[in-house]
Enzyme design. Structure first.
Site, PDB file in Angstrom:
ATOM      1  N   GLY A 208      -6.031  12.840  -8.664  1.00  0.00           N
ATOM      2  CA  GLY A 208      -7.210  12.785  -7.801  1.00  0.00           C
ATOM      3  C   GLY A 208      -8.154  13.970  -7.971  1.00  0.00           C
ATOM      4  O   GLY A 208      -9.308  13.906  -7.553  1.00  0.00           O
ATOM      5  N   LYS A 215     -10.679   9.167  -6.406  1.00  0.00           N
ATOM      6  CA  LYS A 215     -10.951   9.618  -5.039  1.00  0.00           C
ATOM      7  C   LYS A 215     -12.349  10.245  -4.927  1.00  0.00           C
ATOM      8  O   LYS A 215     -13.035  10.062  -3.924  1.00  0.00           O
ATOM      9  CB  LYS A 215      -9.878  10.600  -4.581  1.00  0.00           C
ATOM     10  CG  LYS A 215      -8.467   9.998  -4.614  1.00  0.00           C
ATOM     11  CD  LYS A 215      -8.350   8.861  -3.635  1.00  0.00           C
ATOM     12  CE  LYS A 215      -7.155   7.965  -3.822  1.00  0.00           C
ATOM     13  NZ  LYS A 215      -5.866   8.444  -3.417  1.00  0.00           N
ATOM     14  N   HIS A 235      -9.856   3.673   1.822  1.00  0.00           N
ATOM     15  CA  HIS A 235      -8.583   4.005   1.173  1.00  0.00           C
ATOM     16  C   HIS A 235      -7.568   2.907   1.522  1.00  0.00           C
ATOM     17  O   HIS A 235      -6.665   3.118   2.321  1.00  0.00           O
ATOM     18  CB  HIS A 235      -8.128   5.367   1.690  1.00  0.00           C
ATOM     19  CG  HIS A 235      -6.989   5.976   0.933  1.00  0.00           C
ATOM     20  ND1 HIS A 235      -6.104   6.859   1.507  1.00  0.00           N
ATOM     21  CD2 HIS A 235      -6.586   5.834  -0.351  1.00  0.00           C
ATOM     22  CE1 HIS A 235      -5.218   7.247   0.610  1.00  0.00           C
ATOM     23  NE2 HIS A 235      -5.472   6.637  -0.520  1.00  0.00           N
ATOM     24  N   SER A 257      -1.876   8.583   1.427  1.00  0.00           N
ATOM     25  CA  SER A 257      -1.256   8.645   0.102  1.00  0.00           C
ATOM     26  C   SER A 257       0.269   8.699   0.236  1.00  0.00           C
ATOM     27  O   SER A 257       0.790   9.380   1.119  1.00  0.00           O
ATOM     28  CB  SER A 257      -1.720   9.905  -0.628  1.00  0.00           C
ATOM     29  OG  SER A 257      -3.107   9.900  -0.767  1.00  0.00           O
ATOM     30  N   ALA A 258       0.941   8.006  -0.674  1.00  0.00           N
ATOM     31  CA  ALA A 258       2.408   8.030  -0.748  1.00  0.00           C
ATOM     32  C   ALA A 258       3.071   7.477   0.519  1.00  0.00           C
ATOM     33  O   ALA A 258       4.098   7.975   0.962  1.00  0.00           O
ATOM     34  CB  ALA A 258       2.915   9.432  -1.086  1.00  0.00           C
ATOM     35  N   CYS A 259       2.469   6.450   1.112  1.00  0.00           N
ATOM     36  CA  CYS A 259       3.066   5.771   2.270  1.00  0.00           C
ATOM     37  C   CYS A 259       3.328   4.297   1.973  1.00  0.00           C
ATOM     38  O   CYS A 259       3.438   3.477   2.896  1.00  0.00           O
ATOM     39  CB  CYS A 259       2.168   5.887   3.489  1.00  0.00           C
ATOM     40  SG  CYS A 259       2.125   7.545   4.193  1.00  0.00           S
ATOM     41  N   GLY A 260       3.377   3.924   0.696  1.00  0.00           N
ATOM     42  CA  GLY A 260       3.802   2.567   0.362  1.00  0.00           C
ATOM     43  C   GLY A 260       2.685   1.563   0.129  1.00  0.00           C
ATOM     44  O   GLY A 260       2.938   0.356   0.177  1.00  0.00           O
ATOM     45  N   LYS A 261       1.463   2.010  -0.165  1.00  0.00           N
ATOM     46  CA  LYS A 261       0.393   1.030  -0.431  1.00  0.00           C
ATOM     47  C   LYS A 261       0.698   0.201  -1.681  1.00  0.00           C
ATOM     48  O   LYS A 261       0.513  -1.010  -1.690  1.00  0.00           O
ATOM     49  CB  LYS A 261      -0.969   1.712  -0.597  1.00  0.00           C
ATOM     50  CG  LYS A 261      -1.597   2.146   0.714  1.00  0.00           C
ATOM     51  CD  LYS A 261      -3.102   2.386   0.618  1.00  0.00           C
ATOM     52  CE  LYS A 261      -3.495   3.438  -0.380  1.00  0.00           C
ATOM     53  NZ  LYS A 261      -2.940   4.777  -0.061  1.00  0.00           N
ATOM     54  N   ASN A 263       3.610  -0.476  -2.963  1.00  0.00           N
ATOM     55  CA  ASN A 263       4.703  -1.417  -2.671  1.00  0.00           C
ATOM     56  C   ASN A 263       4.211  -2.610  -1.862  1.00  0.00           C
ATOM     57  O   ASN A 263       4.550  -3.760  -2.151  1.00  0.00           O
ATOM     58  CB  ASN A 263       5.826  -0.716  -1.899  1.00  0.00           C
ATOM     59  CG  ASN A 263       6.543   0.321  -2.748  1.00  0.00           C
ATOM     60  OD1 ASN A 263       6.444   0.301  -3.969  1.00  0.00           O
ATOM     61  ND2 ASN A 263       7.243   1.235  -2.109  1.00  0.00           N
ATOM     62  N   GLY A 500       9.964  -5.853   1.065  1.00  0.00           N
ATOM     63  CA  GLY A 500       9.701  -7.291   1.124  1.00  0.00           C
ATOM     64  C   GLY A 500       9.698  -7.847   2.544  1.00  0.00           C
ATOM     65  O   GLY A 500       8.940  -8.774   2.872  1.00  0.00           O
ATOM     66  N   ASN A 502       8.456  -6.701   5.030  1.00  0.00           N
ATOM     67  CA  ASN A 502       7.174  -6.510   5.715  1.00  0.00           C
ATOM     68  C   ASN A 502       6.350  -7.793   5.753  1.00  0.00           C
ATOM     69  O   ASN A 502       5.422  -7.926   6.552  1.00  0.00           O
ATOM     70  CB  ASN A 502       6.367  -5.388   5.045  1.00  0.00           C
ATOM     71  CG  ASN A 502       7.015  -4.030   5.255  1.00  0.00           C
ATOM     72  OD1 ASN A 502       7.793  -3.857   6.194  1.00  0.00           O
ATOM     73  ND2 ASN A 502       6.722  -3.078   4.386  1.00  0.00           N
TER      74      ASN A 502
HETATM   75  O1  SAT Z   1      -3.966  12.110  -6.685  1.00  0.00           O
HETATM   76  S1  SAT Z   1      -4.556  10.864  -6.195  1.00  0.00           S
HETATM   77  O2  SAT Z   1      -5.549  11.158  -5.171  1.00  0.00           O
HETATM   78  O3  SAT Z   1      -5.179  10.136  -7.267  1.00  0.00           O
HETATM   79  C1  SAT Z   1      -3.364   9.862  -5.523  1.00  0.00           C
HETATM   80  C2  SAT Z   1      -3.313   9.975  -4.063  1.00  0.00           C
HETATM   81  O4  SAT Z   1      -3.075  11.064  -3.536  1.00  0.00           O
HETATM   82  O5  SAT Z   1      -3.511   8.964  -3.391  1.00  0.00           O
HETATM   83 MN    MN Z   2      -4.499   6.964  -2.463  1.00  0.00          MN
END
Ligand code: SAT
Ligand code: MN
Length: 603
Positions: A208, A215, A235, A257-261, A263, A500, A502
């Site tokens: 990012g 971003k 986002h 970020s990093a919360c399972g989007k 998935n 799954g 979810n």
């Molecule tokens: O590093 S990124 O912004 O591309 C990924 C993220 O944090 O969502």
């Molecule tokens: Mn993101």
């Protein structure tokens, strides 16, 4: 007419060429390369990066076309404290952004850019965010001295000659200037100048911070443009859920970020659902641009062409679609290696790491083998769940908007807003525990309105007002929901199985949009009762379900108090409508507390 067209054309290219010339005068590269996006160009760059060690070839028998890149150990995540929004008026950036006066910001960062590309190649990357033929798409040009960035941008965007042709036709483009500099955290800035549609990023090669189409452009600059032009840059993942009757319902969902989007966007329906004919289609996993269509519905495109997904936790059980996608032609960043050069990360049940993400022999004493924010970059079309509608120039109609964060306590599994303004409040009030996607402490609860805290390119107060402005005659807006997959029980374990499963919650959401499933009114919104959800085949005990669907009124009274302070932090930019909405909920909670026997409703 044709004379006029060609005059416009050449002036656009002139503007671009002049900018490239001026950047070259400042940065002094040895060579300039205009990227055409071709296969031959990609192959040549790959060979060059393999030769100089920027990329390491992975096991080509098991992972054809895959490579590994190791970042500098100090450069593994977004750096929010070094990310600035530089507007003439400080209040336009708002307390949600770090700010510097534009003239001072340019001076500071240009001093770093001065001569920084000596001995290097300057790459010019014309790119298009969104399908090349979509009126919703926007173009940009990134100048960078990092071939790794070129290779990633080629996967993440529509990059090269076709994008250049659109820029030539269309006129405007976002300017992004990037150099890895010395990869020195003391000489690192990610600066945005929304009034000039310009981005300048120095000193980082990471995701990012460096892939400026993502971003920096598609969220920070685009959110600013979207406000001016009456659309939304969010986002959010975009997922299509096809029911057994063959109707596909599109849902846009915002998670930090990093919360399972990734998935959720690629979810595999549970066994019973699969047999019944449910299917899930991926449109996007990170960013959503949406605007009202002719019929008054919101139509969304994914401006990206690839996934820059978190590797750890990706496995057959959690995301088989992603795992299938990244089996070939993928760039891995900061993962570990097995003895036979296969990529490895925590949560992958096959293989054993022997080399950690820094290239050292793996020793658990050094922490995880793969960096917690290690990533894969892969073309979206490689996912088996990739939807052909993702290329549709008009986008897909959105039925529901979902907000969610990591909330170990208090927040129920799912609830629905009673109307748009309530939904905007729910989005604005979103909170989540921080993750490894940004540098800094992990697991700290912070407000992250619409999951845009690190990405909203202007004052959050104005952003809330922009969201509220969609409530007007003629629009048929999506229903708004909040979900929480991350609720924990007393033993610290997650109460809800997630992944799954979810889909069971998405099914309720879809049915609510169609006015079908049941719900009960509570002070915080509409919640399903246990029998409003389809839970057959799921082993979830009653106590867990009760907790997941309960509203703790005392806890919510405190939460709503806190939300009030948060909204007040944007001063008079916070719309009065949002305060009024919060007060309505606070009053409803107070009334319920006065009458409820045990300070809880809904079980
Ligand atoms: O590093 S990124 O912004 O591309 C990924 C993220 O944090 O969502
Ligand atoms: Mn993101």
């Amino acid at each position: 007419m044709s004379q006029y067209t060609s005059a416009v054309r050449s002036s656009q290219l002139d503007a671009l060429t002049q900018w490239v010339d001026s950047v070259a005068r400042l940065t002094r590269p040895d060579r300039i390369h205009w990227c055409d996006g071709s296969q031959a160009e990609a192959a040549a760059l790959r060979a060059q990066m393999l030769a100089d060690g920027t990329l390491i070839e992975l096991n080509q028998a098991t992972h054809p076309g895959c490579t590994l890149h190791r970042s500098h150990p100090s450069d593994v995540a977004r750096v929010e404290h070094l990310t600035l929004v530089c507007t003439r008026n400080r209040d336009d950036a708002g307390p949600n952004n770090h700010w510097l006066d534009p003239a001072e910001a340019h001076a500071r960062i240009d001093a770093l850019f001065d001569g920084c590309m000596r001995g290097r190649t300057l790459y010019v990357i014309p790119y298009c965010m969104g399908p090349l033929d979509s009126p919703l798409s926007r173009c940009g040009v990134e100048i960078t001295d990092s071939p790794y960035v070129v290779a990633n941008m080629r996967i993440m965007t529509r990059m090269g000659s076709a994008a250049l042709a659109r820029i030539e036709r269309e006129g405007s483009f976002v300017k992004g200037l990037h150099s890895i500099g010395e990869l020195d955290p003391e000489r690192r800035w990610i600066m945005h100048f929304p009034e000039e549609l310009t981005i300048k990023s120095y000193g980082s090669g990471y995701g990012g911070n460096a892939l400026l189409g993502k971003k920096c452009h598609a969220l920070r600059i685009a959110s600013w443009q979207a406000r001016q032009e009456g659309w939304l840059a969010e986002h959010m993942l975009i997922v299509g859920v096809e029911d057994p009757r063959g109707n596909t319902h599109y849902i846009a969902a915002a998670f930090p970020s990093a919360c399972g989007k990734t998935n959720l966007s690629m979810l595999i329906p549970p066994e019973g659902y699969r047999r019944a004919g449910w299917k899930v289609w991926t449109i996007g996993d990170d960013i959503c641009w949406m605007r009202p269509g002719a019929d008054g519905r919101l139509y969304a495109i994914n401006p990206e062409a690839g996934f820059f997904g978190v590797a750890p936790g990706t496995d057959h059980g959690t995301n088989p679609n992603a795992l299938a996608a990244i089996g070939h032609d993928t760039i891995y960043t900061n993962v570990a290696l097995t003895a036979d050069n296969q990529p490895w990360w925590e949560g992958l049940h096959e293989g054993t790491p022997v080399t950690d993400w820094r290239g050292r022999p793996w020793d658990p004493a050094n922490g995880p083998a793969a960096h917690p924010n290690s990533r894969f970059t892969v073309a979206a079309r490689q996912a088996p769940s990739w939807s052909p509608m993702a290329e549709h120039p008009q986008g897909v109609p959105i039925s529901a908007i979902v907000f969610g964060g990591r909330r170990p306590s208090l927040v129920p599994l799912v609830f629905q807003a009673r109307d748009w303004a309530h939904g905007v409040l729910i989005g604005a009030a979103m909170g989540s525990e921080t993750t490894a996607a940004a540098t800094g402490a992990v697991g700290v609860l912070r407000r992250d309105s619409m999951a845009m805290k690190p990405f909203c390119g202007y004052n959050y107060g104005d952003y809330f007002a922009h969201w509220l402005s969609f409530e007007r005659a003629g629009l048929q807006l999506p229903q708004i929901f909040h979900v929480n997959w991350f609720r924990k029980g007393g033993d610290g374990k997650f109460l809800w199985p997630g992944f799954g499963e979810n889909l069971r919650v998405l099914e309720w959401i879809i049915e609510r949009c169609a006015g079908q499933a049941g719900a009960q009114e509570t002070p915080i919104g509409l919640l399903p009762r246990a029998d409003d959800l389809h839970l057959q085949g799921l082993s979830l005990d009653n106590a867990a379900l009760e907790q997941l669907l309960a509203v703790d009124l005392d806890g919510w009274a405190r939460e709503v108090e806190d939300i009030g302070q948060y909204l007040a932090s944007f001063g008079d930019r916070t719309p009065a409508r949002l305060h009024a909405e919060r007060e309505r909920i606070a009053a409803a909670i107070a009334r319920a507390r006065a009458t409820a026997p045990r300070s809880a409703v809904a079980s």
